[in-house]
Design an enzyme around this catalytic site. Structure first.
Site, PDB file in Angstrom:
ATOM      1  N   LYS A  68      10.751  -0.128  -8.639  1.00 49.56           N
ATOM      2  CA  LYS A  68       9.821  -1.081  -8.315  1.00 49.56           C
ATOM      3  C   LYS A  68       9.030  -1.455  -9.808  1.00 49.56           C
ATOM      4  O   LYS A  68       9.039  -0.844 -10.729  1.00 49.56           O
ATOM      5  CB  LYS A  68       8.715  -0.135  -7.651  1.00 49.56           C
ATOM      6  CG  LYS A  68       7.586  -1.224  -6.869  1.00 49.56           C
ATOM      7  CD  LYS A  68       6.742  -0.212  -6.245  1.00 49.56           C
ATOM      8  CE  LYS A  68       5.686  -1.018  -5.370  1.00 49.56           C
ATOM      9  NZ  LYS A  68       4.888  -0.335  -4.710  1.00 49.56           N
ATOM     10  N   SER A 110       3.637  -2.417  -0.059  1.00 50.43           N
ATOM     11  CA  SER A 110       3.879  -3.423  -1.193  1.00 50.43           C
ATOM     12  C   SER A 110       5.250  -3.126  -1.769  1.00 50.43           C
ATOM     13  O   SER A 110       5.569  -3.925  -2.604  1.00 50.43           O
ATOM     14  CB  SER A 110       2.834  -2.934  -2.209  1.00 50.43           C
ATOM     15  OG  SER A 110       3.131  -1.605  -2.899  1.00 50.43           O
ATOM     16  N   SER A 163       2.897   1.869   1.241  1.00 47.72           N
ATOM     17  CA  SER A 163       3.669   1.010   0.712  1.00 47.72           C
ATOM     18  C   SER A 163       5.215   1.217   0.522  1.00 47.72           C
ATOM     19  O   SER A 163       5.876   0.672  -0.183  1.00 47.72           O
ATOM     20  CB  SER A 163       3.172   0.685  -0.604  1.00 47.72           C
ATOM     21  OG  SER A 163       2.096   0.091  -0.595  1.00 47.72           O
TER      22      SER A 163
END
Lengths: 95, 485
Positions: free
Chosen positions: B77, B152, B176
């Site tokens: 990420k 997210s 997330s």
């Protein structure tokens, strides 16, 4: 609770985030919507409840007071917007 | 096809020489080339780094020095600092930021020899539930390009679902990892707060932020969590306890497992198709020998407002470091220091990030601290205590991850409060700091739905055991959208 121009200007100063004159109303409305969500907390009875900062009630760990960082200023300042002679450069503050 | 294999199968084939890490890594890079223009799941692809790391991994394998994950590529990420690679947090503020060091998680996986395919897209500074707030544009859901992948960690979930990486790192502050895992039909676990080091993860809300694996199966997640977890002195809230073997309990029977099902989780607002999927999955657990008991989490509705006070308050402090001086975006021709700060921040941050900083600063400001911040901290304890009480009557709690399947891109982007409320099942877990897993459990309106399994502190191995046993009798986790098979 509804925010007005004065509060938005105050928050803008606190956060160093510019809110243009024409955007103030929209920002005030969106922030007010979020504060309405916060208002749901009021009804809860929290008498005798202690605030909780850490889920496991852990306390800050201490370490020996010795130097752990090595000098990397060249590497770290290579990504700065403006730097020279180990200093970060900003607009002149004092005339 | 290589991308349909489990991690264990991949590892075995690397060891027996059926293919090399370079071939495996190139296979994924080719797929990224083919599919990612449309999906927009990667912010940065690092083919040269990936291949050079794969070459090193092949040498390790040949020398008999390989661990199980050596040679298996990974996507990080874009919130994990990666030395020498752009680490943007999907923000214009960090569009020019080349991280000067590795996050602890990145360093651990590098050491094992896991080639880095690239950095995945996300909501800007991890603030969002749809990955639409990225400076680089929204990621699409591989199951339906009209839908969001969740957020997210939406890019990470999408790359696993589309077979553009076998494993991905994610972070979970309010859901997330789990919500995008649910929306994209993959497996993701948020470990106990403090189990995985936060060092080098760009901070959003430090008392909630926790990293975890995102993979196809629970077994894959167990292997990856083994590699990610552990004490790190550089993270002041890292847990000082021995790291267990998260794969140790995978094969254990679920006979006698007590599943708590909170009545409050199946009330108004839950999509009826999602409810059916979740109930069917729980019934499947009963067939495996588990027992269902009713539990109560009476303060669950207080979790969302509490979180949206505390997380932005922490964010307003964490994001004060972005001032245009030492790194990141600086505005053009600042007239004075205040102009430099104000315009750099106003031009560098996106709308949702600015909103959360402003709300957070307001909640902490004189006159409002007690009414908002302190009150929210008290509610946090009440939400946590509800869980502790519930775990007196059950081993784990099961329910939905999100009230609906993935919504459409643009559907909620103008209505923040509605977007915030969609995190109602995941947020309480972050307030309490508990571990929780999302496993694929079926489809609603042709979009994937996850089952949420929440456990007591340090019960990750148990959660992964339950997920693995469920995946032995179901095949939801093996399904892939037709165009990516």
């Amino acid at each position: 609770m509804s925010l007005g121009k004065t509060e938005v200007e105050y928050i803008s100063r606190l956060t160093q985030i510019e809110v243009r004159e024409e955007a103030v109303e929209g920002v005030a409305e969106k922030l007010s919507n979020i504060l309405e969500l916060f208002a749901q907390m009021e009804a809860a009875d929290t008498k005798d409840v202690l605030p909780m900062a850490h889920p496991l009630d852990a306390v800050q760990r201490l370490r020996p007071d010795v130097v752990t960082e090595v000098d990397q200023h060249k590497k770290l300042q290579a990504i700065a917007p403006a730097a020279a002679d180990a200093h970060y450069l900003v607009p002149q503050v004092i005339e | 096809m290589m991308h349909n294999l489990t991690i264990k199968q991949m590892s075995e084939k690397l060891r027996t020489g059926e293919f090399t890490s370079v071939q495996l890594t190139q296979h994924y890079l080719d797929r990224i080339d083919e599919f990612d223009t449309e999906l927009n799941a990667y912010v940065t692809v690092t083919p040269e780094l990936a291949i050079s790391m794969a070459e090193e991994a092949d040498k390790k394998i040949a020398a008999g020095e390989a661990e199980l994950l050596t040679g298996i590529p990974v996507a990080h990420k874009d919130i994990f600092c990666t030395d020498g690679v752009k680490t943007s947090c999907a923000s214009k503020m960090l569009d020019n930021f080349i991280a000067p060091y590795d996050a602890n998680v990145v360093a651990l996986l590098k050491k094992i020899g896991m080639p880095i395919l690239g950095k995945t897209n996300m909501d800007e500074f991890a603030m969002g539930s749809s990955s639409e707030s990225s400076y680089y544009g929204p990621t699409k859901n591989p199951w339906d390009h009209k839908a969001v992948p969740g957020g997210s960690s939406g890019g990470a979930a999408a790359v696993i679902a589309a077979g553009l990486a076998p494993m991905a790192t994610g972070t979970d502050t309010g859901g997330s990892i789990r919500q995008p895992a649910s929306f994209c039909g993959i497996t993701g676990i948020k470990p106990t707060y403090g189990a995985v080091s936060r060092f080098g993860i760009i901070a959003y809300a430090s008392s909630f932020d926790q990293a975890g694996p995102m993979t196809r199966s629970a077994e894959d997640s167990a292997w990856m969590l083994n590699a990610m977890a552990g004490f790190d002195a550089r993270d002041s809230t890292s847990l000082e306890r021995e790291t267990p073997d998260y794969t140790a309990e995978l094969e254990r029977s679920l006979k006698g497992l007590k599943i708590g099902v909170p009545a409050e989780y199946f009330g108004v607002g839950l999509d009826s198709d999602v409810s059916d999927v979740v109930k069917t999955a729980i019934a499947e657990m009963e067939k495996l020998g588990a027992k269902v008991v009713e539990v109560h989490l009476p303060n669950k509705d207080l979790a969302v407002p509490s979180y949206y006070v505390l997380a932005p308050a922490e964010a307003s402090s964490n994001l004060s470091r972005f001032d245009g001086v030492r790194f990141g975006y600086r505005c053009e021709k600042p007239t004075d220091l205040e102009d430099l700060y104000k315009r750099s921040r106003s031009e560098g941050f996106g709308e949702e990030v600015k909103r959360r900083i402003m709300v957070g600063a307001y909640a902490l400001s004189a006159g409002y601290y007690d009414a908002y911040y302190l009150k929210a901290q008290k509610l946090r304890r009440m939400v946590r205590d509800d869980f502790i009480k519930a775990f007196n009557d059950c081993d784990v709690i099961m329910g939905p991850v999100a009230p609906t399947p993935a919504f459409n891109i643009g559907e909620k982007s103008d209505d923040q409060v509605s977007m915030y409320l969609s995190d109602l099942y995941t947020i309480p877990v972050n307030l309490a700091g508990l571990p929780a897993l999302s496993v694929p459990a079926g489809f609603a309106q042709d979009r994937p739905v996850g089952l949420h399994i929440v456990g007591p502190y340090f019960s990750e191995a148990k959660l992964l055991n339950i997920g693995h046993q469920f995946q032995q009798v179901t095949d939801w986790h093996t399904k892939m959208p037709a165009q990516y098979q």
